[in-house]
Design an enzyme around this catalytic site. Structure first.
Site, mmCIF file in Angstrom:
data_model
loop_
_atom_site.group_PDB
_atom_site.id
_atom_site.type_symbol
_atom_site.label_atom_id
_atom_site.label_comp_id
_atom_site.label_asym_id
_atom_site.label_seq_id
_atom_site.Cartn_x
_atom_site.Cartn_y
_atom_site.Cartn_z
ATOM 1 C CB CYS A 37 6.697 -18.957 82.908
ATOM 2 S SG CYS A 37 5.297 -17.554 83.208
ATOM 3 C CG HIS B 40 7.315 -14.592 84.538
ATOM 4 N ND1 HIS B 40 7.735 -15.528 83.630
ATOM 5 C CD2 HIS B 40 8.368 -14.455 85.349
ATOM 6 C CE1 HIS B 40 8.816 -16.192 84.180
ATOM 7 N NE2 HIS B 40 9.274 -15.285 85.091
#
Length: 254
Positions: A111, A41
């Protein structure tokens, strides 16, 4: 010299430092990172806030290096942004339609794709390739992945972790956290016993018997299979004898 939080995504005399904060989503990264891969992430830290993207929440901001449901790995300094807060908000606003709350896709728009898009608008450069390389590979096999999995973000306002939400999962630590009806239940991923290939474990037969196709290919019940084969052979033999008798009778009449 710097002024303010220059080395933490803050303002310097030459502009605003832009940092890419990278997180681990799985302990497997300890091995994958060595070969340029990883389940990551990421968020872009600038002016004391970190900006990222998730399903249900779209673009959101949070405290730097504190993404819920993920383990912080590193900060990568990407460059200096010459604009200020107004220019930053303008760049983010331009991305809100492309990265809306219902636009998330684990493989094609996650993301890390957002981080790359924002960094490109601020600095005209891309993020390091290893951060999202697994997603790039995953495009080739995305058709095999469940739609629900592709549309849920492991990190974000509505994902599993400290921020709560209605749905989501957390892959770090080998567990998947599902939230239904406000409650939370944790299910360990890849649990259960297995059978070693080539072993004579009696459990393998019972597993096959629950799958009709595999059961038929493996012969099902061995005794029933032998009886059925014997019956077919006997019928074939009787049919052959009948044809031979018929041919003999025809020859005699001629």
């Amino acid at each position: 010299m710097t002024a303010g939080r220059g080395y933490e995504g803050g303002r310097t005399r030459m502009g605003t430092k832009v940092l890419l904060n990278v997180y681990d989503l799985s302990p497997a990264n300890d091995y994958l990172c060595a070969v340029g891969l990883g389940l990551h992430h990421s968020g872009v830290e600038i002016l004391g806030r970190e900006y990222s993207f998730a399903s249900g929440g779209g673009i959101f901001d949070s405290s730097p290096k504190d993404a819920p449901g993920a383990k912080f790995r590193e900060s990568i300094e990407l460059g200096v942004f010459e604009g200020g807060s107004a220019e930053l908000q303008s760049a983010i606003s331009d991305l809100r339609e492309e990265f809306g709350p219902d636009k998330y896709n684990l493989i094609r728009r996650n993301c890390n794709h957002f981080s790359n898009a924002l960094v490109w608008r601020l600095l005209r450069r891309t993020i390091p390739g290893h951060v999202n390389r697994l997603a790039d590979f995953g495009v080739c096999c995305s058709c095999f992945l469940p739609k629900k999995l592709l549309e849920e973000a492991p990190v974000g306002p509505n994902a599993g972790g400290r921020t709560g939400g209605n749905t989501g999962f957390q892959v770090f630590g080998g567990a998947i956290e599902k939230k239904e009806g406000g409650g939370k239940a944790t299910t360990m991923a890849f649990t259960g016993s297995g059978v070693t290939l080539g072993s004579s474990d009696s459990g393998a037969g019972s597993s096959l018997s629950r799958i009709p196709l595999l059961s038929s290919l493996s012969g099902g019940s061995k005794g029933n299979g032998d009886d059925s084969l014997t019956d077919r052979r006997e019928k074939a033999r009787m049919a052959a004898l009948a044809r031979m008798n018929a041919q003999s009778n025809n020859s005699g009449s001629e």
